[in-house]
Design a protein around this motif. Structure first.
Motif, short mmCIF file in Angstrom:
data_model
loop_
_atom_site.label_atom_id
_atom_site.label_comp_id
_atom_site.label_asym_id
_atom_site.label_seq_id
_atom_site.Cartn_x
_atom_site.Cartn_y
_atom_site.Cartn_z
N ASN A 1 1.94 -7.99 -0.44
CA ASN A 1 3.30 -7.84 -0.96
C ASN A 1 3.18 -7.22 -2.35
N LEU A 2 3.07 -5.90 -2.36
CA LEU A 2 2.74 -5.18 -3.59
C LEU A 2 3.98 -4.56 -4.22
N LEU A 3 4.11 -4.73 -5.53
CA LEU A 3 5.21 -4.15 -6.29
C LEU A 3 4.65 -3.42 -7.50
N GLU A 4 5.09 -2.18 -7.67
CA GLU A 4 4.65 -1.39 -8.82
C GLU A 4 5.81 -1.19 -9.78
N ILE A 5 5.55 -1.42 -11.06
CA ILE A 5 6.53 -1.18 -12.12
C ILE A 5 6.25 0.20 -12.73
N GLY A 6 7.27 1.04 -12.77
CA GLY A 6 7.14 2.36 -13.40
C GLY A 6 6.17 3.28 -12.71
N PRO A 7 6.39 3.62 -11.43
CA PRO A 7 5.45 4.48 -10.72
C PRO A 7 5.43 5.93 -11.18
N GLY A 8 6.50 6.36 -11.87
CA GLY A 8 6.56 7.75 -12.31
C GLY A 8 6.52 8.71 -11.13
N LEU A 9 5.59 9.64 -11.16
CA LEU A 9 5.46 10.62 -10.10
C LEU A 9 4.60 10.13 -8.94
N GLY A 10 4.07 8.92 -9.06
CA GLY A 10 3.32 8.35 -7.95
C GLY A 10 1.82 8.56 -8.00
N ALA A 11 1.26 8.82 -9.18
CA ALA A 11 -0.19 9.04 -9.28
C ALA A 11 -0.98 7.87 -8.71
N LEU A 12 -0.54 6.66 -9.00
CA LEU A 12 -1.20 5.48 -8.47
C LEU A 12 -0.61 5.08 -7.12
N THR A 13 0.70 5.19 -7.00
CA THR A 13 1.41 4.77 -5.78
C THR A 13 0.82 5.42 -4.54
N ARG A 14 0.58 6.71 -4.60
CA ARG A 14 0.17 7.44 -3.41
C ARG A 14 -1.25 7.13 -2.98
N HIS A 15 -1.99 6.43 -3.85
CA HIS A 15 -3.34 6.00 -3.47
C HIS A 15 -3.36 4.55 -3.02
N VAL A 16 -2.33 3.80 -3.37
CA VAL A 16 -2.24 2.40 -2.98
C VAL A 16 -1.43 2.23 -1.69
N LEU A 17 -0.35 2.99 -1.56
CA LEU A 17 0.57 2.86 -0.44
C LEU A 17 -0.12 2.96 0.93
N PRO A 18 -1.03 3.91 1.15
CA PRO A 18 -1.68 3.98 2.47
C PRO A 18 -2.47 2.72 2.82
N SER A 19 -2.98 2.03 1.78
CA SER A 19 -3.79 0.83 2.03
C SER A 19 -2.95 -0.37 2.42
N VAL A 20 -1.72 -0.46 1.87
CA VAL A 20 -0.87 -1.63 2.14
C VAL A 20 0.15 -1.35 3.24
N GLY A 21 0.47 -0.07 3.46
CA GLY A 21 1.42 0.31 4.50
C GLY A 21 2.87 0.27 4.06
N LYS A 22 3.19 -0.67 3.16
CA LYS A 22 4.56 -0.84 2.69
C LYS A 22 4.52 -1.45 1.30
N MET A 23 5.32 -0.91 0.37
CA MET A 23 5.36 -1.48 -0.98
C MET A 23 6.68 -1.16 -1.64
N THR A 24 6.96 -1.88 -2.71
CA THR A 24 8.18 -1.69 -3.50
C THR A 24 7.81 -1.16 -4.87
N VAL A 25 8.63 -0.25 -5.39
CA VAL A 25 8.44 0.23 -6.75
C VAL A 25 9.75 0.11 -7.52
N ILE A 26 9.65 -0.18 -8.80
CA ILE A 26 10.81 -0.25 -9.68
C ILE A 26 10.69 0.89 -10.68
N GLU A 27 11.64 1.80 -10.66
CA GLU A 27 11.61 2.98 -11.52
C GLU A 27 12.97 3.15 -12.21
N LEU A 28 12.95 3.27 -13.53
CA LEU A 28 14.18 3.40 -14.30
C LEU A 28 14.70 4.84 -14.34
#
Length: 273
Positions: free
Chosen positions: A40-67
């Protein structure tokens, strides 16, 4: 995976944006997080997804909070086809984290803006205070200004030891993972960054009144050059210090977490003084 281009978005100073671009650093962060399918992964401030796009395939589903609403279409594009991404356009400081942890504790990650990193940490600590076991937080991995992490992991007696150290240590075990140089970002910040792992404690020290504890910690480090006798002279007398095993001639930075908790508990039980 689509090529990542940080230049497709102009960083906004008011959001404290510095986009991570160094692939080697990203790989080290992901290795430290160890994301797994079903987390159950949540990322704060993903921006353009530099980290998100490397984590998302591993978990399959995640939530991000972006202002920043301007970055969201680009985030979606960069992460398209990599998994199920739930994007919440919101200020993380106003987020109710319990809504993201209904059945399974959260794993929280993020490259936190330097200007609001400490308030976000305290907001998450507040969530830990009110959450039950199922709605809690399993762990947190954050990129912060190195100076902030130095304060988080500081030991009693050091200049870096302060309010952030004590409050973090009450809630979490902290581990400094590694340093990140300015060259890893676009635009590069003027200071070094670092990665920290925070693991909420399953059992915290018994505390009579959190408000008293928080106030006494703040008082102590607002007057850190004074002795604790002078800092808490309206709360504790020499007899109280003696009963607590605390030398009243020490400065706040020379106390440990247990000393602060014991002092706060004494004051809570003797509030008429």
């Amino acid at each position: 995976m689509k090529p990542f281009n940080p230049n497709q978005h102009q960083a906004k100073k008011r959001f404290g944006q510095n986009f991570l671009t160094d692939q080697g650093i990203i790989d080290r962060i992901v290795k430290g997080i160890q994301p797994k399918q079903g987390d159950n992964l949540l990322e704060i401030g993903p921006g353009l997804g530099a980290l998100t796009r490397h984590v998302l395939p591993s978990v399959g589903k995640m939530t991000v909070i972006e202002l920043d609403h301007d970055v969201i279409p680009k985030l979606k594009f960069n992460c398209d086809g990599l998994g199920e991404l739930d994007i919440v356009q919101q200020d993380a400081l106003k987020a109710d984290f319990s809504q993201f942890a209904q059945e399974k504790p959260l794993r929280v990650i993020g490259n936190l803006p330097y200007n609001i990193s400490t308030p976000i940490l305290f907001h998450l600590f507040k969530h830990l205070e009110v959450s039950d076991e199922n709605q809690g937080i399993q762990d947190m991995h954050f990129m912060l200004q190195k100076e902030v992490i130095d304060r988080i992991v500081a030991q009693p007696g050091s200049k870096a030891f302060g309010r952030l150290t004590v409050m973090t240590r009450y809630y979490c075990d902290a581990q400094y993972l590694f340093t990140v140089p300015p060259s890893a970002f676009s635009p590069p910040p003027k200071v070094d960054s670092a990665i920290v792992r925070l693991t909420p404690k399953r059992e915290r020290l018994p505390l009579e009144d959190y408000a008293v504890f928080s106030a006494m910690v703040s008082e102590a480090f607002n007057m850190r050059r004074k002795t604790v006798r002078n800092v808490w002279k309206k709360r504790l007398d020499d007899q109280a210090f003696e009963s607590l095993g605390i030398l009243p001639t020490l400065r706040p930075e020379n106390l440990n977490l247990e000393n602060f908790v014991d002092a706060a508990n004494w004051v809570s039980r003797n509030s008429s003084r």
